[in-house]
Enzyme design. Structure first.
Site, PDB file in Angstrom:
ATOM      1  N   GLU A  78       7.835  75.328 150.678  1.00  0.00           N
ATOM      2  CA  GLU A  78       7.463  75.490 149.421  1.00  0.00           C
ATOM      3  C   GLU A  78       5.960  75.670 149.017  1.00  0.00           C
ATOM      4  OE1 GLU A  78      10.182  73.465 150.279  1.00  0.00           O
ATOM      5  OE2 GLU A  78      11.673  74.690 149.244  1.00  0.00           O
ATOM      6  N   HIS A  80      18.708  66.104 144.614  1.00  0.00           N
ATOM      7  CA  HIS A  80      18.407  66.714 143.889  1.00  0.00           C
ATOM      8  C   HIS A  80      19.160  67.328 142.506  1.00  0.00           C
ATOM      9  CE1 HIS A  80      20.013  67.874 148.018  1.00  0.00           C
ATOM     10  NE2 HIS A  80      20.202  68.722 147.744  1.00  0.00           N
TER      11      HIS A  80
END
Lengths: 340, 276
Positions: free
Chosen positions: A70, A139
């Protein structure tokens, strides 16, 4: 000669996923500097299928699968934006953007200011934010408060398909870095898309809230998926004679506090509803601004925030359900504020 | 003869302009013990361990492929991990090792005797789950068996494993850490930091990378352009080897030796196990 009757306005049911897909398709077509990058966005059609069909249509140069880093691909995207392209950088969820947050904040958000306007970063960071279903602590975090905190960023949070499409197009056309906080559970939900919203130039201005339902007794301010919960709350309470005004914020930063103030002048009561944690959250900011502004004098009771419980999201369904605001929690808060 | 005297590297001078070409056509060779028909190629490489044979039989026995049960649940990470990369290489690591695992190698925990009941309880998040329903399925952990609870973000376990190895080095002369990850996770910045620190801090750690050619749908041709993960090892100062991940004996021998040297020499070792 008899004229033909004009065709009836065609409203169609479009899922948030398809609305986002349309927006990406239209913007990729309109401006060749726009491109999409992220993990699994090309051949896999996107981890959540948002970019379905786009790689096939636009090819390797416009839809790019990145290695798993990322920080790497966010950094590359920021660099590309500084050099004149208009990237749309997808995070598989915003939870993973924490690996890249230095690039988002220190490189994207602050650069225009730090360079006195010489270097722009016309980038969009998008992806699912907040809780899904059964994806537990790592998450499920909502990043609205984190990104909304930083000057230099615009932060949008759509609810309906119309929001999704209009805000994504606006974000891509905006010359500033924009963080678009979607919601995985909304991807499959169909909404009515008006004919106007179906047009290729339909954009929703960033920084403007929308009143989803008019009311007179209390103002419910929310964003993203919980706008739906507020609408349901309003339906339930309408049967009891309580008329809720539901405001869909659409944009977290810059916040349309004027819309909330105008509503409070009318209703005199406020609750905020969000999926994030209470401390330093979006609701806290709204309440602070209301207190600092003219609308404070119109409040007949202190404002109340409805938020997720202050714990990392657990996995077990019963625990998860009780960690997120439910319609019954919003109803409870409304009744508490209205003292009924 | 003049020699370079730079603090950053120790080398000879070169007088011709020549770039080092990354060698991906014939890269680091794949160590194997058996040929494709399963015959041991060189008797000297045969581990010849009786216990090993027994476990090999168990491993190929269908009742032990209990990860099939896990597929029935709403979330799981389907594992293409072949037996070679899960059971056997931890078999004879006699001394206690802390394990930093990721989603695909929970069979190592199974080997250590973690009951099937608890695996399923964790996946269901029910009241029997020692994790009390907090974690998503397949996020196992067991303190007694020195298996650190699995965490979702990729590659974050790598620097943590290195830190644990450093702590273990200071506390006990005879233990090591093993850290598992996939070739996709090795792209993360944490992997770079982990490898570098393991070498500079001289940690007794075995890095075990499972390279199965894909990260969800992303093929290795898009994940990296170098010679896999093994080729990165020397760049960081790691002892490195590439093995046939489907070859039970090769994986066993490589891991055993890696562990021995990690502890004896206080140094990190990188094993890249190739599989499908």
């Amino acid at each position: 000669r008899r004229g033909l009757a004009p065709p009836a306005a065609t409203v169609s049911q479009v899922t948030v996923r398809d609305a986002l897909n349309q927006a990406l398709d239209e913007e990729l077509e309109r401006d060749e500097r726009v491109f999409l990058l992220g993990e699994e966005v090309a051949q896999y059609d996107g981890a959540y299928k948002i970019s379905r069909g786009l790689w096939k249509k636009y090819g390797d140069k416009r839809v790019i699968d990145t290695p798993i880093s990322e920080m790497g691909f966010a950094g590359i995207a920021v660099g590309a934006a500084m050099a004149g392209l208009r990237p749309v950088c997808e995070f598989m969820t915003f939870n993973f953007s924490m690996q890249a947050i230095d690039q988002v904040i220190n490189s994207a958000a602050k650069t225009c200011y730090m360079s006195a306007g010489l270097i722009g970063v016309p980038i969009v960071f998008r992806g699912p934010n907040g809780a899904s279903a059964g994806v537990a602590a790592q998450h499920s975090q909502c990043f609205a408060a984190w990104y909304g905190h930083c000057p230099g960023l615009k932060v949008v949070s759509p609810w309906s398909a119309e929001d999704a499409k209009g805000l994504l197009k606006a974000a891509i056309r905006d010359d500033n870095p924009v963080v678009m906080l979607e919601n995985e559970l909304l991807y499959g939900v169909p909404f009515e898309l008006s004919e106007q919203a179906q047009s290729k130039d339909f954009i929703i201005p960033i920084g403007k809230a929308k009143i989803e339902r008019q009311g007179t007794h209390i103002t419910l301010v929310s964003h993203s998926r919980l706008v739906g919960h507020c609408m349901e709350t309003a339906s339930v309470l309408a049967k009891e004679g309580v008329e809720c005004e539901v405001i869909n914020m659409r944009t977290i930063r810059p916040m349309d506090i004027e819309a909330v103030e105008a509503s409070i002048v009318k209703t005199n009561h406020l609750i905020t509803v969000e999926g994030g944690w209470p401390q330093f959250g979006v609701g806290a900011e709204i309440c602070a601004r209301i207190m600092e502004g003219p609308a404070f004098n119109y409040l007949d009771a202190p404002a109340v925030r409805v938020t997720s419980t202050d714990v990392p999201m657990p996995y077990a369904k019963n625990l998860e359900d009780n960690s997120m605001p439910q319609v019954k929690d919003i109803i409870f808060a409304v009744k508490k504020v209205l003292n009924i | 003869e003049e020699k370079p005297q730079f603090p950053g590297a120790s080398a000879e001078f070169a007088e011709r302009l020549e770039f080092i070409q990354p060698n991906v056509i014939s890269g680091i060779p794949v160590y194997r013990v058996m040929d494709r028909q399963g015959h041991i190629l060189h008797p000297s490489e045969d581990p010849q361990h009786v216990l090993l044979l027994e476990h090999v039989i168990n491993m190929y026995d269908p009742p032990n492929t209990c990860y099939l049960h896990v597929w029935l649940l709403t979330y799981t990470v389907s594992t293409c991990v072949t037996p070679g990369t899960c059971y056997q290489h931890v078999l004879l690591l006699e001394h206690v090792i802390n394990m930093y695992d990721h989603l695909n190698t929970y069979c190592v925990l199974m080997y250590r005797g973690y009951p099937l009941d608890l695996f399923m309880a964790q996946c269901y998040g029910n009241s029997m789950d020692p994790g009390k329903g907090r974690q998503m399925p397949v996020h196992y952990g067991c303190r007694q068996r020195h298996f650190v609870t699995i965490s979702s973000p990729l590659a974050t376990q790598i620097p943590q494993a290195v830190g644990a190895a450093y702590a273990i080095k200071r506390a006990d002369a005879n233990r090591a850490v093993i850290c598992y990850f996939g070739e996709g996770a090795a792209s993360e910045g944490d992997a770079h930091a982990g490898f570098n620190f393991a070498a500079t801090l001289e940690c007794p750690i075995v890095f075990f990378c499972r390279n199965n050619g894909y990260a969800i749908s992303t093929p290795t041709s898009e994940q990296y352009r170098g010679d896999g993960i093994a080729a990165r090892g020397p760049g960081y100062g790691l002892l490195s080897i590439r093995v046939d991940g489907n070859d039970v004996f090769a994986v066993y021998r490589a891991t055993r030796e890696a562990r021995r040297r990690a502890v004896a020499e206080n140094r990190p070792v990188l094993i890249e196990a190739m599989t499908y």
